[in-house]
Design a protein around this motif. Structure first.
Motif, PDB file in Angstrom:
ATOM      1  N   PHE A  51      16.150   0.306  -9.689  1.00 42.40           N
ATOM      2  CA  PHE A  51      17.224   1.114  -9.114  1.00 42.40           C
ATOM      3  C   PHE A  51      18.193   0.284  -8.277  1.00 42.40           C
ATOM      4  CE2 PHE A  51      13.993   4.247 -10.031  1.00 42.40           C
ATOM      5  CZ  PHE A  51      14.719   5.356 -10.448  1.00 42.40           C
ATOM      6  N   ILE A  52      17.761  -0.876  -7.820  1.00 49.24           N
ATOM      7  CA  ILE A  52      18.568  -1.655  -6.888  1.00 49.24           C
ATOM      8  C   ILE A  52      19.879  -2.111  -7.516  1.00 49.24           C
ATOM      9  CG2 ILE A  52      18.633  -3.845  -5.600  1.00 49.24           C
ATOM     10  CD1 ILE A  52      15.639  -3.455  -5.077  1.00 49.24           C
ATOM     11  N   THR A  53      19.839  -2.534  -8.785  1.00 51.44           N
ATOM     12  CA  THR A  53      21.038  -3.040  -9.445  1.00 51.44           C
ATOM     13  C   THR A  53      21.726  -1.986 -10.317  1.00 51.44           C
ATOM     14  OG1 THR A  53      19.577  -3.902 -11.172  1.00 51.44           O
ATOM     15  CG2 THR A  53      20.313  -5.444  -9.476  1.00 51.44           C
ATOM     16  N   ARG A  54      21.202  -0.778 -10.320  1.00 51.07           N
ATOM     17  CA  ARG A  54      21.791   0.257 -11.183  1.00 51.07           C
ATOM     18  C   ARG A  54      23.225   0.557 -10.809  1.00 51.07           C
ATOM     19  NH1 ARG A  54      17.741   4.862 -13.323  1.00 51.07           N
ATOM     20  NH2 ARG A  54      19.775   5.696 -13.863  1.00 51.07           N
ATOM     21  N   TRP A  55      23.523   0.581  -9.519  1.00 51.97           N
ATOM     22  CA  TRP A  55      24.891   0.915  -9.107  1.00 51.97           C
ATOM     23  C   TRP A  55      25.892  -0.085  -9.692  1.00 51.97           C
ATOM     24  CZ3 TRP A  55      28.134  -2.226  -6.256  1.00 51.97           C
ATOM     25  CH2 TRP A  55      27.558  -3.378  -5.699  1.00 51.97           C
ATOM     26  N   LEU A  56      25.511  -1.367  -9.712  1.00 54.66           N
ATOM     27  CA  LEU A  56      26.401  -2.404 -10.229  1.00 54.66           C
ATOM     28  C   LEU A  56      26.492  -2.336 -11.748  1.00 54.66           C
ATOM     29  CD1 LEU A  56      28.157  -4.834  -9.544  1.00 54.66           C
ATOM     30  CD2 LEU A  56      26.104  -6.268  -9.657  1.00 54.66           C
ATOM     31  N   GLY A  57      25.338  -2.188 -12.411  1.00 60.83           N
ATOM     32  CA  GLY A  57      25.339  -2.091 -13.859  1.00 60.83           C
ATOM     33  C   GLY A  57      26.084  -0.863 -14.354  1.00 60.83           C
ATOM     34  N   GLY A  58      25.877   0.274 -13.675  1.00 59.53           N
ATOM     35  CA  GLY A  58      26.568   1.492 -14.085  1.00 59.53           C
ATOM     36  C   GLY A  58      28.070   1.379 -13.948  1.00 59.53           C
ATOM     37  N   ALA A  59      28.524   0.773 -12.863  1.00 61.57           N
ATOM     38  CA  ALA A  59      29.958   0.636 -12.633  1.00 61.57           C
ATOM     39  C   ALA A  59      30.592  -0.339 -13.620  1.00 61.57           C
ATOM     40  CB  ALA A  59      30.210   0.183 -11.194  1.00 61.57           C
ATOM     41  N   VAL A  60      29.977  -1.516 -13.784  1.00 58.63           N
ATOM     42  CA  VAL A  60      30.562  -2.550 -14.646  1.00 58.63           C
ATOM     43  C   VAL A  60      30.540  -2.129 -16.114  1.00 58.63           C
ATOM     44  CG1 VAL A  60      30.282  -4.905 -15.497  1.00 58.63           C
ATOM     45  CG2 VAL A  60      30.049  -4.429 -13.053  1.00 58.63           C
ATOM     46  N   LEU A  61      29.385  -1.691 -16.596  1.00 60.24           N
ATOM     47  CA  LEU A  61      29.290  -1.295 -17.995  1.00 60.24           C
ATOM     48  C   LEU A  61      30.068  -0.010 -18.270  1.00 60.24           C
ATOM     49  CD1 LEU A  61      25.552  -2.242 -18.474  1.00 60.24           C
ATOM     50  CD2 LEU A  61      27.483  -3.290 -19.663  1.00 60.24           C
ATOM     51  N   GLY A  62      30.144   0.870 -17.268  1.00 60.53           N
ATOM     52  CA  GLY A  62      30.977   2.060 -17.411  1.00 60.53           C
ATOM     53  C   GLY A  62      32.453   1.711 -17.512  1.00 60.53           C
ATOM     54  N   ALA A  63      32.888   0.736 -16.719  1.00 61.76           N
ATOM     55  CA  ALA A  63      34.287   0.297 -16.777  1.00 61.76           C
ATOM     56  C   ALA A  63      34.603  -0.353 -18.117  1.00 61.76           C
ATOM     57  CB  ALA A  63      34.565  -0.677 -15.633  1.00 61.76           C
ATOM     58  N   ILE A  64      33.638  -1.095 -18.667  1.00 63.41           N
ATOM     59  CA  ILE A  64      33.827  -1.666 -20.006  1.00 63.41           C
ATOM     60  C   ILE A  64      34.013  -0.552 -21.031  1.00 63.41           C
ATOM     61  CG2 ILE A  64      32.634  -2.901 -21.866  1.00 63.41           C
ATOM     62  CD1 ILE A  64      31.395  -4.691 -19.707  1.00 63.41           C
ATOM     63  N   GLY A  65      33.225   0.524 -20.877  1.00 64.07           N
ATOM     64  CA  GLY A  65      33.375   1.664 -21.777  1.00 64.07           C
ATOM     65  C   GLY A  65      34.721   2.347 -21.640  1.00 64.07           C
ATOM     66  N   ASP A  66      35.254   2.445 -20.418  1.00 62.66           N
ATOM     67  CA  ASP A  66      36.566   3.056 -20.206  1.00 62.66           C
ATOM     68  C   ASP A  66      37.679   2.216 -20.823  1.00 62.66           C
ATOM     69  OD1 ASP A  66      35.605   5.247 -18.803  1.00 62.66           O
ATOM     70  OD2 ASP A  66      35.824   4.300 -16.848  1.00 62.66           O
ATOM     71  N   ARG A  67      37.529   0.914 -20.762  1.00 66.42           N
ATOM     72  CA  ARG A  67      38.599   0.015 -21.200  1.00 66.42           C
ATOM     73  C   ARG A  67      38.511  -0.342 -22.687  1.00 66.42           C
ATOM     74  NH1 ARG A  67      42.322  -2.962 -18.458  1.00 66.42           N
ATOM     75  NH2 ARG A  67      43.058  -4.920 -19.387  1.00 66.42           N
ATOM     76  N   TYR A  68      37.301  -0.625 -23.162  1.00 66.11           N
ATOM     77  CA  TYR A  68      37.142  -1.146 -24.522  1.00 66.11           C
ATOM     78  C   TYR A  68      36.422  -0.187 -25.470  1.00 66.11           C
ATOM     79  CZ  TYR A  68      38.374  -5.484 -22.150  1.00 66.11           C
ATOM     80  OH  TYR A  68      39.015  -6.448 -21.411  1.00 66.11           O
ATOM     81  N   GLY A  69      35.933   0.933 -24.975  1.00 69.16           N
ATOM     82  CA  GLY A  69      35.282   1.904 -25.840  1.00 69.16           C
ATOM     83  C   GLY A  69      33.826   2.115 -25.497  1.00 69.16           C
ATOM     84  N   ARG A  70      33.333   3.308 -25.798  1.00 71.38           N
ATOM     85  CA  ARG A  70      31.964   3.671 -25.446  1.00 71.38           C
ATOM     86  C   ARG A  70      30.930   2.906 -26.273  1.00 71.38           C
ATOM     87  NH1 ARG A  70      34.443   5.645 -21.129  1.00 71.38           N
ATOM     88  NH2 ARG A  70      35.256   7.763 -21.352  1.00 71.38           N
ATOM     89  N   LYS A  71      31.264   2.580 -27.528  1.00 74.89           N
ATOM     90  CA  LYS A  71      30.296   1.906 -28.399  1.00 74.89           C
ATOM     91  C   LYS A  71      29.887   0.541 -27.849  1.00 74.89           C
ATOM     92  CE  LYS A  71      32.157   1.739 -32.420  1.00 74.89           C
ATOM     93  NZ  LYS A  71      32.237   1.348 -33.847  1.00 74.89           N
ATOM     94  N   LEU A  72      30.885  -0.260 -27.474  1.00 75.50           N
ATOM     95  CA  LEU A  72      30.590  -1.597 -26.964  1.00 75.50           C
ATOM     96  C   LEU A  72      29.708  -1.523 -25.730  1.00 75.50           C
ATOM     97  CD1 LEU A  72      30.983  -4.652 -26.927  1.00 75.50           C
ATOM     98  CD2 LEU A  72      33.085  -4.275 -25.583  1.00 75.50           C
ATOM     99  N   SER A  73      30.008  -0.588 -24.858  1.00 79.05           N
ATOM    100  CA  SER A  73      29.220  -0.432 -23.640  1.00 79.05           C
ATOM    101  C   SER A  73      27.775  -0.068 -23.960  1.00 79.05           C
ATOM    102  CB  SER A  73      29.850   0.637 -22.741  1.00 79.05           C
ATOM    103  OG  SER A  73      29.141   0.772 -21.543  1.00 79.05           O
ATOM    104  N   MET A  74      27.565   0.792 -24.955  1.00 80.08           N
ATOM    105  CA  MET A  74      26.208   1.187 -25.332  1.00 80.08           C
ATOM    106  C   MET A  74      25.403  -0.009 -25.842  1.00 80.08           C
ATOM    107  SD  MET A  74      26.247   4.961 -27.099  1.00 80.08           S
ATOM    108  CE  MET A  74      27.274   4.509 -28.477  1.00 80.08           C
ATOM    109  N   VAL A  75      26.001  -0.813 -26.704  1.00 82.46           N
ATOM    110  CA  VAL A  75      25.286  -1.948 -27.292  1.00 82.46           C
ATOM    111  C   VAL A  75      24.936  -2.983 -26.218  1.00 82.46           C
ATOM    112  CG1 VAL A  75      25.479  -3.886 -28.884  1.00 82.46           C
ATOM    113  CG2 VAL A  75      26.258  -1.626 -29.585  1.00 82.46           C
TER     114      VAL A  75
END
Length: 495
Positions: A66-90
């Motif tokens: 849980f400690i790094t979830r906030w960072l992973g959720g924000a960064v990978l979520g931002a990748i999904g907003d910018r480049y698409g949900r598929k890339l973020s999922m993979v």
């Protein structure tokens, strides 16, 4: 002359083949997510015996993800907003799979804890990417069902993990449970190689040539960039020390430092109009994890240490709990679409209070315990199947991935606090009683926050013109007619 309206299709035929395929791929990701995440809870006693860990140290291994979830959720979520949900999922599934595999090679407490940090980042991204992908692909009037069905995959994964535990650990040892972490990589990449992008993201972002950058407020000036870089380090180090023996004696101070750092990010990301929404959503989600994760994290330990259950008996009980959660997610989806997400959430949680204390009053009757856990998990943890729909409706498409990923995973720190708090409470009372107290108190708070729509009400103080539900549509309540549906594998869907 009286006319007859065309017949209305069953709901499952209003979802196209392409949308079902998209859902299946995301759902499998959640199955693998659930499998990988609960492994640590199943083998916690074996790991404690090998490394000589205390109860608090063992519980902190659960908290590590849980400690790094906030960072992973924000960064990978931002990748999904910018480049698409598929890339973020993979990217997300690759990260948590590698982290799980690394757990099998851990040589001590600290190496295992480090691998759990990687798992936490990947799972945070998986949650936001998969949930936004499915909801933005399905018809607006069925998005609670999409949310509930999707989250049920986590429960399937937990049931599967319990069965594999029964097969693998007695003969091969706990490390082989983590070596299986490589399997999700092949499955995820194979399932997602030919998926279409989420329809709503494509229409709102990609086709307009937009390149949203949810982190822009954090790096508006050189001074702000430097300050926020320092804040990332401060928040991460503080959380690490809070949940490891290194922070002994300083936990209250470190917790405040970490909380203020994360609140500063929330205020900046939300901006003048939405900062209250970000903060209130985080508080709501924190208590949602605080009520649900004591049982998720420490139930196997409770069954083995206080009730003296064998490995087979623990597996049987976890079946009841896992299937209860799965059924609860399904029911929550239908109920949310029928009476509204917030009302379904609050009422079902309220009903769960009737089962909390009875679960921990049963000692020697495995069948009765299993039935009570089924009902508790269906009404308590199962209703969390609506969380993606509940959170996502508060944020627009262009920033939904990062906003959902950040608020959900900062709130998920409640899940990190829960097992450690449960272990501390257990030093002054039975572990079962400690789990019951935390679950009951946290549930009451969430019922009040969701039932009275606190985040949305507070948001209207700073943003009076905010949409009541960004995932709703004017056609959400309009029946889909037979003539309007295109029955090809990849064609458009009536909305």
């Amino acid at each position: 002359m009286q006319t007859t309206s065309p017949p209305t299709l069953p709901w499952y035929r209003q979802v196209s083949r392409t949308q079902w395929k998209s859902f299946l791929a995301a759902w499998i990701g959640y199955v693998l997510d659930g499998f990988d995440f609960v492994l640590i809870t199943l083998v916690l006693t074996e790991i404690s015996d090998e490394f000589g860990l205390s109860t608090v140290q063992a519980a902190s291994l659960i908290s590590g993800a849980f400690i790094t979830r906030w960072l992973g959720g924000a960064v990978l979520g931002a990748i999904g907003d910018r480049y698409g949900r598929k890339l973020s999922m993979v990217l997300s599934i690759l990260l948590y799979s590698v982290g799980t595999f690394a757990c099998g090679f851990a040589w001590n407490y600290h190496s295992l804890f480090a691998a759990r940090l990687a798992i936490g980042m990947g799972m945070a991204g998986e949650y936001s990417a998969s949930s936004t992908y499915v909801m933005e692909s399905w018809p607006a009037g069925m998005r609670s069902r999409a949310s509930g069905f999707l989250i049920s995959g986590f429960s399937v994964g937990s049931v599967l993990a319990a069965q594999v535990y029964d097969w693998v650990v007695p003969s091969l040892g706990w490390r082989w449970m983590f070596y299986l972490g490589l399997i999700p990589i092949a499955i995820a990449l194979w399932m997602r190689r030919s998926l279409p992008e989420a329809e709503e993201w494509t229409e709102s972002v990609a086709e307009k040539g937009a390149k949203p950058n949810p982190f822009a407020p954090l790096f508006a000036t050189r001074a702000r960039s430097a300050a926020n870089t320092v804040l990332v380090v401060v928040a991460t180090v503080s959380l690490f020390l809070v949940f490891t023996p290194g922070g002994a004696g300083m936990v209250p101070v470190l917790s405040v430092v970490a909380g203020l750092s994360l609140a500063a990010f929330a205020v900046q990301l939300g901006g003048k109009r939405s900062w209250v929404l970000y903060l209130s959503m985080i508080v709501t989600l924190f208590f949602a994890f605080l009520y649900s994760w004591p049982i998720q994290a420490l139930l196997p330990t409770y069954l083995k240490t206080e009730l003296g259950y064998t490995t087979d008996q623990v597996t049987d009980v976890l079946y009841f709990a896992g299937f209860g959660t799965m059924v609860g997610c399904w029911v929550a989806g239908f109920l949310g679409d029928r009476i509204g997400t917030k009302k379904a959430y609050a009422l079902t949680l309220l009903a769960s209070l009737a089962f909390v204390y009875p679960v921990f009053a049963v000692h020697n009757n495995l069948l009765l315990l299993g039935m009570l856990l089924f009902l508790l998990q269906a009404t308590s943890f199962g209703i969390s199947g609506l969380l993606p729909r509940y959170i996502g409706g508060h944020f627009p498409t262009a920033s939904r991935g990062a906003a959902l990923g950040f608020t959900y995973n900062v709130g998920a720190l409640g899940g990190a606090v829960a097992p450690v708090l449960g272990a501390h409470l257990a030093s002054g009372m039975d572990l079962g009683q400690a789990l019951a107290v935390l679950t009951f108190a946290g549930t009451v708070i969430v019922v009040l926050l969701v039932g009275f729509d606190v985040p949305a009400r507070l948001n209207r103080l700073t943003d009076p013109d905010s949409a009541p539900d960004h995932l709703a549509a004017e056609t959400a309540q309009t029946p889909v007619k037979v003539e309007a549906v295109v029955r090809d594998a990849g064609g458009p869907t009536a909305r």
